[in-house]
Design a protein around this motif. Structure first.
Motif, PDB file in Angstrom:
ATOM      1  N   CYS A 148       4.548   4.771   5.219  1.00  0.00           N
ATOM      2  CA  CYS A 148       4.077   3.417   5.537  1.00  0.00           C
ATOM      3  C   CYS A 148       4.918   2.771   6.635  1.00  0.00           C
ATOM      4  O   CYS A 148       4.395   2.041   7.486  1.00  0.00           O
TER       5      CYS A 148
ATOM      6  N   ALA B 208      -4.234   0.808  -7.621  1.00  0.00           N
ATOM      7  CA  ALA B 208      -4.542   2.119  -7.043  1.00  0.00           C
ATOM      8  C   ALA B 208      -4.092   3.249  -7.961  1.00  0.00           C
ATOM      9  O   ALA B 208      -4.695   4.330  -7.968  1.00  0.00           O
TER      10      ALA B 208
ATOM     11  N   THR C 170      -3.723   7.275  -5.575  1.00  0.00           N
ATOM     12  CA  THR C 170      -4.868   7.215  -6.493  1.00  0.00           C
ATOM     13  C   THR C 170      -4.961   8.401  -7.449  1.00  0.00           C
ATOM     14  O   THR C 170      -5.643   8.315  -8.464  1.00  0.00           O
ATOM     15  N   ASN C 171      -4.280   9.491  -7.141  1.00  0.00           N
ATOM     16  CA  ASN C 171      -4.345  10.654  -8.040  1.00  0.00           C
ATOM     17  C   ASN C 171      -3.154  10.722  -9.000  1.00  0.00           C
ATOM     18  O   ASN C 171      -3.026  11.658  -9.774  1.00  0.00           O
TER      19      ASN C 171
ATOM     20  N   GLU D 257      -1.468  -0.580   3.075  1.00  0.00           N
ATOM     21  CA  GLU D 257      -2.899  -0.498   2.775  1.00  0.00           C
ATOM     22  C   GLU D 257      -3.547   0.777   3.323  1.00  0.00           C
ATOM     23  O   GLU D 257      -4.479   1.312   2.724  1.00  0.00           O
ATOM     24  N   GLU D 258      -3.029   1.256   4.449  1.00  0.00           N
ATOM     25  CA  GLU D 258      -3.581   2.448   5.091  1.00  0.00           C
ATOM     26  C   GLU D 258      -3.395   3.710   4.249  1.00  0.00           C
ATOM     27  O   GLU D 258      -4.084   4.706   4.468  1.00  0.00           O
ATOM     28  N   HIS D 259      -2.485   3.668   3.287  1.00  0.00           N
ATOM     29  CA  HIS D 259      -2.105   4.899   2.583  1.00  0.00           C
ATOM     30  C   HIS D 259      -2.231   4.809   1.062  1.00  0.00           C
ATOM     31  O   HIS D 259      -1.689   5.671   0.359  1.00  0.00           O
ATOM     32  N   LEU D 260      -2.932   3.824   0.554  1.00  0.00           N
ATOM     33  CA  LEU D 260      -3.068   3.686  -0.901  1.00  0.00           C
ATOM     34  C   LEU D 260      -3.706   4.910  -1.553  1.00  0.00           C
ATOM     35  O   LEU D 260      -3.467   5.187  -2.732  1.00  0.00           O
ATOM     36  N   ARG D 261      -4.495   5.653  -0.767  1.00  0.00           N
ATOM     37  CA  ARG D 261      -5.138   6.852  -1.324  1.00  0.00           C
ATOM     38  C   ARG D 261      -4.102   7.878  -1.781  1.00  0.00           C
ATOM     39  O   ARG D 261      -4.410   8.743  -2.614  1.00  0.00           O
ATOM     40  N   MET D 262      -2.861   7.792  -1.243  1.00  0.00           N
ATOM     41  CA  MET D 262      -1.806   8.708  -1.687  1.00  0.00           C
ATOM     42  C   MET D 262      -1.445   8.475  -3.156  1.00  0.00           C
ATOM     43  O   MET D 262      -0.886   9.367  -3.797  1.00  0.00           O
TER      44      MET D 262
END
Length: 272
Positions: free
Chosen positions: A243, A28, A268-269, A261-266
């Protein structure tokens, strides 16, 4: 160019820990991952029953193929090592491959207790491995083991700083000490090229297996991206707290670990 890292850790088929945590988190963060298994487990050891295959007999042949293929990585990130032979294999690997980032999570014990698998010979081997690292992420117990410091529950922050200074004098210049409990908070000490500070975050109960793997993985990935160490630790702390809150809300069984898994977008940047 995309960063690449070697993860050296066990593979647990079920339960969020070790490789099953590190691989998705580092991916990620935009990092390509290679994996060197140290053991293969049906599930992690916090469950009442499990099976385990020790991968030691296969590691040298495994790595010889990587060397023959001239594989290159920006970093290595080690976790659970199950034998003194594995520690030596990783020391040899560090000598053979050019890793500009060498991150060691010295999985040796917790709450003042050394894990059953660790002999004094293994502890000494881990001290040698840590000396070759650029960044390590021990908990308080592991920091005490590495520095031959007597563990006690009310260990002072000044003692932690002194132990970090001692380790850094002949080893890693960057150290993050996890699991410093203070009332309803949990702290992480940061030793970064001589500068020392502790940052605290709200403690979320119940504590769960795998949080150390989540933390170390984010710090390892941030190291490859040259992120400021304090910022990396803050990101990892905030991510774990979020988490843990989600895991509690979703009533995830404690042994199933952290619902990350619910917060992997945190994450990605973080490679930008």
């Amino acid at each position: 160019m995309q960063k690449k890292i070697t993860i050296v850790n066990d593979i647990s088929g079920f339960g969020r820990c070790s490789v099953t945590v590190a691989l998705p988190i580092l991916s990620a963060m935009g990092i390509s991952c290679g994996i060197v298994p140290t053991a293969i487990l049906s599930n992690h050891t916090e469950y009442p029953d499990y099976s385990m295959l020790d991968f030691t007999p296969y590691m040298n042949e495994y790595l010889s193929k990587w060397k023959k293929l001239n594989l290159e990585f920006d970093g290595i990130y080690t976790g659970f090592l199950g034998s003194k032979e594995q520690i030596q294999i990783i020391l040899d690997m560090m000598a053979q491959f050019s890793f500009s980032n060498r991150i060691v999570d010295p999985v040796m014990g917790d709450h003042g207790v050394i894990y059953d698998s660790y002999t004094e010979e293994m502890c000494e081997g881990m001290r040698k491995l840590v000396a070759q690292a650029t960044l390590i992420t021990p908990n308080v117990t592991e920091l005490c083991i590495l520095t031959n410091h007597a563990y006690h529950e009310d260990i002072a922050i000044s003692e932690i700083e002194n132990m970090c200074q001692s380790l850094a004098s002949d080893g890693p210049a960057r150290i993050v000490v996890t699991g410093i409990e203070k009332n309803d908070t949990i702290g992480n000490a940061i030793y970064d090229y001589g500068k020392f500070e502790v940052i605290y975050t709200k403690k979320v109960l119940p504590l769960r297996p795998g949080t150390g793997d989540v933390f170390a993985s984010i710090v390892a990935g941030s190291s490859l991206h040259n992120t400021n160490l304090k910022d990396a630790v803050q990101t990892a702390s905030d991510f774990i707290r979020t988490c843990l809150e989600t895991s509690k809300e979703m009533d995830i069984p404690i042994n199933d670990g952290v619902c990350f898994e619910e917060h992997l977008r945190m994450l990605t940047n973080l490679s930008i």
